[in-house]
Scaffold this motif. Sequence first.
Motif, short mmCIF file in Angstrom:
data_model
loop_
_atom_site.label_atom_id
_atom_site.label_comp_id
_atom_site.label_asym_id
_atom_site.label_seq_id
_atom_site.Cartn_x
_atom_site.Cartn_y
_atom_site.Cartn_z
N LEU A 122 77.90 -13.49 64.79
CA LEU A 122 76.57 -13.00 64.39
C LEU A 122 76.29 -11.68 65.07
CD1 LEU A 122 74.67 -16.38 64.78
CD2 LEU A 122 75.12 -15.23 62.61
N ARG A 123 75.81 -10.72 64.31
CA ARG A 123 75.48 -9.42 64.90
C ARG A 123 74.15 -9.52 65.63
NH1 ARG A 123 75.12 -3.38 62.09
NH2 ARG A 123 73.92 -2.44 63.79
N CYS A 124 74.18 -9.25 66.93
CA CYS A 124 72.99 -9.33 67.78
C CYS A 124 72.78 -8.03 68.55
CB CYS A 124 73.12 -10.51 68.75
SG CYS A 124 73.11 -12.12 67.94
N PHE A 125 73.03 -6.91 67.91
CA PHE A 125 72.81 -5.61 68.54
C PHE A 125 72.26 -4.62 67.51
CE2 PHE A 125 77.09 -5.35 66.79
CZ PHE A 125 77.13 -4.08 66.23
N ASP A 126 71.54 -3.62 68.00
CA ASP A 126 71.01 -2.54 67.16
C ASP A 126 71.91 -1.33 67.29
OD1 ASP A 126 68.47 -3.79 66.26
OD2 ASP A 126 67.95 -3.70 68.39
N ASN A 127 72.28 -0.74 66.18
CA ASN A 127 73.04 0.52 66.18
C ASN A 127 72.98 1.09 64.77
OD1 ASN A 127 74.95 2.58 66.15
ND2 ASN A 127 76.35 1.50 67.53
N ASP A 128 72.24 2.18 64.62
CA ASP A 128 72.06 2.77 63.29
C ASP A 128 73.36 3.32 62.71
OD1 ASP A 128 69.39 2.19 63.40
OD2 ASP A 128 68.78 4.17 64.15
N ASN A 129 74.34 3.55 63.56
CA ASN A 129 75.61 4.10 63.09
C ASN A 129 76.55 3.04 62.50
OD1 ASN A 129 75.01 6.77 63.89
ND2 ASN A 129 75.53 6.25 66.02
N VAL A 130 76.21 1.78 62.70
CA VAL A 130 77.03 0.69 62.15
C VAL A 130 76.22 0.01 61.06
CG1 VAL A 130 78.29 -1.45 62.64
CG2 VAL A 130 78.16 0.36 64.38
N ILE A 131 76.66 0.15 59.81
CA ILE A 131 75.88 -0.36 58.69
C ILE A 131 75.88 -1.89 58.68
CG2 ILE A 131 76.27 1.67 57.25
CD1 ILE A 131 78.38 0.10 55.73
N HIS A 132 74.85 -2.45 58.09
CA HIS A 132 74.74 -3.90 57.91
C HIS A 132 74.59 -4.19 56.43
CE1 HIS A 132 73.28 -8.02 58.05
NE2 HIS A 132 73.56 -8.08 59.34
N VAL A 133 75.30 -5.18 55.94
CA VAL A 133 75.32 -5.46 54.51
C VAL A 133 73.93 -5.82 53.97
CG1 VAL A 133 75.87 -7.94 54.69
CG2 VAL A 133 76.68 -6.64 52.72
N GLU A 134 73.03 -6.31 54.86
CA GLU A 134 71.66 -6.65 54.46
C GLU A 134 70.66 -5.56 54.87
OE1 GLU A 134 70.50 -9.29 52.68
OE2 GLU A 134 72.58 -9.87 52.32
N ASN A 135 71.17 -4.46 55.44
CA ASN A 135 70.37 -3.27 55.79
C ASN A 135 69.35 -3.49 56.91
OD1 ASN A 135 71.58 -1.60 53.76
ND2 ASN A 135 70.35 -2.71 52.23
N SER A 136 69.45 -4.58 57.65
CA SER A 136 68.59 -4.78 58.82
C SER A 136 69.26 -5.80 59.73
CB SER A 136 67.20 -5.28 58.41
OG SER A 136 67.28 -6.53 57.77
N ILE A 137 68.82 -5.85 61.00
CA ILE A 137 69.43 -6.75 61.98
C ILE A 137 68.57 -8.00 62.11
CG2 ILE A 137 70.37 -6.97 64.32
CD1 ILE A 137 71.59 -4.73 62.52
N ASN A 138 69.15 -9.13 61.74
CA ASN A 138 68.44 -10.41 61.81
C ASN A 138 69.47 -11.54 61.82
OD1 ASN A 138 67.01 -12.80 61.37
ND2 ASN A 138 65.49 -11.81 60.05
N PRO A 139 69.94 -11.94 63.02
CA PRO A 139 71.03 -12.92 63.09
C PRO A 139 70.67 -14.28 62.50
CG PRO A 139 70.12 -12.49 65.27
CD PRO A 139 69.54 -11.46 64.36
N ILE A 140 69.40 -14.66 62.55
CA ILE A 140 69.00 -15.96 61.98
C ILE A 140 69.15 -15.93 60.47
CG2 ILE A 140 67.18 -17.68 61.82
CD1 ILE A 140 68.37 -17.22 64.64
N ARG A 141 68.70 -14.83 59.85
CA ARG A 141 68.88 -14.68 58.40
C ARG A 141 70.36 -14.67 58.04
NH1 ARG A 141 68.11 -8.92 57.17
NH2 ARG A 141 70.13 -9.03 58.24
N ASP A 142 71.16 -13.94 58.83
CA ASP A 142 72.60 -13.86 58.57
C ASP A 142 73.24 -15.25 58.65
OD1 ASP A 142 72.04 -11.20 58.54
OD2 ASP A 142 73.21 -10.68 60.32
N LYS A 143 72.85 -16.00 59.70
CA LYS A 143 73.37 -17.36 59.87
C LYS A 143 72.99 -18.22 58.66
CE LYS A 143 72.68 -21.45 62.79
NZ LYS A 143 72.29 -22.31 61.67
N GLU A 144 71.74 -18.10 58.22
CA GLU A 144 71.26 -18.92 57.10
C GLU A 144 71.97 -18.58 55.79
OE1 GLU A 144 67.04 -18.34 57.28
OE2 GLU A 144 66.77 -19.85 58.86
N ILE A 145 72.33 -17.30 55.62
CA ILE A 145 73.08 -16.91 54.41
C ILE A 145 74.42 -17.65 54.37
CG2 ILE A 145 74.37 -15.01 53.32
CD1 ILE A 145 72.08 -13.14 54.22
#
Length: 363
Positions: free
Chosen positions: A102-125
């Motif tokens: 699970l991604r638990c860090f902020d970094n604008d240079n590393v894209i996220h497939v859901e366009n925001s950082i939210n590990p709980i949402r990612d886990k639920e997906i």
Amino acid sequence: MKAGIVGLPNVGKSTLFNCLSNTKAQSANFPFCTIEPNVGIINVPDERLNTLKNLLSPEKVIPANVEIVDIAGLVKGASKGEGLGNQFLANIRETDAIIHVLRCFDNDNVIHVENSINPIRDKEIIDLELQLKDLETLEKRKDKISRLIKVGNKEAVYNGEIIEKLINHLQSFSPIRGIDFTDKEKEFVKTLDLITNKPVLYVCNVDETSAVSGNNYVNQVREAIKNENSDLLVLAVATEADINELDNYDDRKAFLNDIGLDQPGSSKLIKKAYDLLNLQTYFTAGKKEVRAWTINKGMTAPQAAGVIHSDFEKGFIRAEVISIDDYIEYKTESKVREYGKLKIEGKDYIVCDGDVMHFRFNV
């Protein structure tokens, strides 16, 4: 026995895999970088093996190992074939345990497939897609069992009740591994090969400053999994990758000390994966070779001998057993014998983690 690394695309799975093994899987800043699963056979760090090496100065030292698979990233709709969904789900079904990154860090240079950082949402997906796949599996089995119930099969009636229990549990958005089964139920559920029944280790991928104590994202994950019968590890994957590039042991140690760690997080992960797979180690030790052997917890002495060679199990007579603690205390096998610490065990002996064993057999 193998553990699969899973997660959304681009959360650090392949970078983590590269930290764990000498295989350099492709990793890049875009989704679906991994398509075919990468497989690595990874040595399990074990200080007890090093201690035996120092005591015996053998010609060879062979550690235990565990198989780790880096699986393609999952997206919404995978259970219906979106992205690489069908392939992903087939690959994960072949593993015995899951390492969920699970991604638990902020970094604008590393894209996220859901366009925001939210590990709980990612886990639920991921959870939802795995649960939907398990529901599909159960519905198919339910149809087969229903036909058997109609012709009066009593075992089918019992199994049908378990199927209904599992379906209701999944429909409440909960994984199967959270259910407490009776031994009889476990036997049947095991035949279903449900993905959400596999043991899980959540790896919270954090930045370097959060490597020791975690962060708010990690706290959210810890709260979310508290009733799930799973484990959690905090790991700064990018930092681990930097450490991994250093060839010199002292340089690695200095790097770890600078960020407040006593050992690489990747070593902790390998040990946890070994545990997750319900594995343990016993040793054979002599001047020619000191070796760690991997067995399932609960194996008897003949079964453990069979890991070396099937003839050892078939012709098993007895096992000479020294606990690793006694070996370390008395330094030599002769001293262990002198103080009466060498045990002679028969076919019913359950091997303990860290036993040093010598087998007597006759074929």
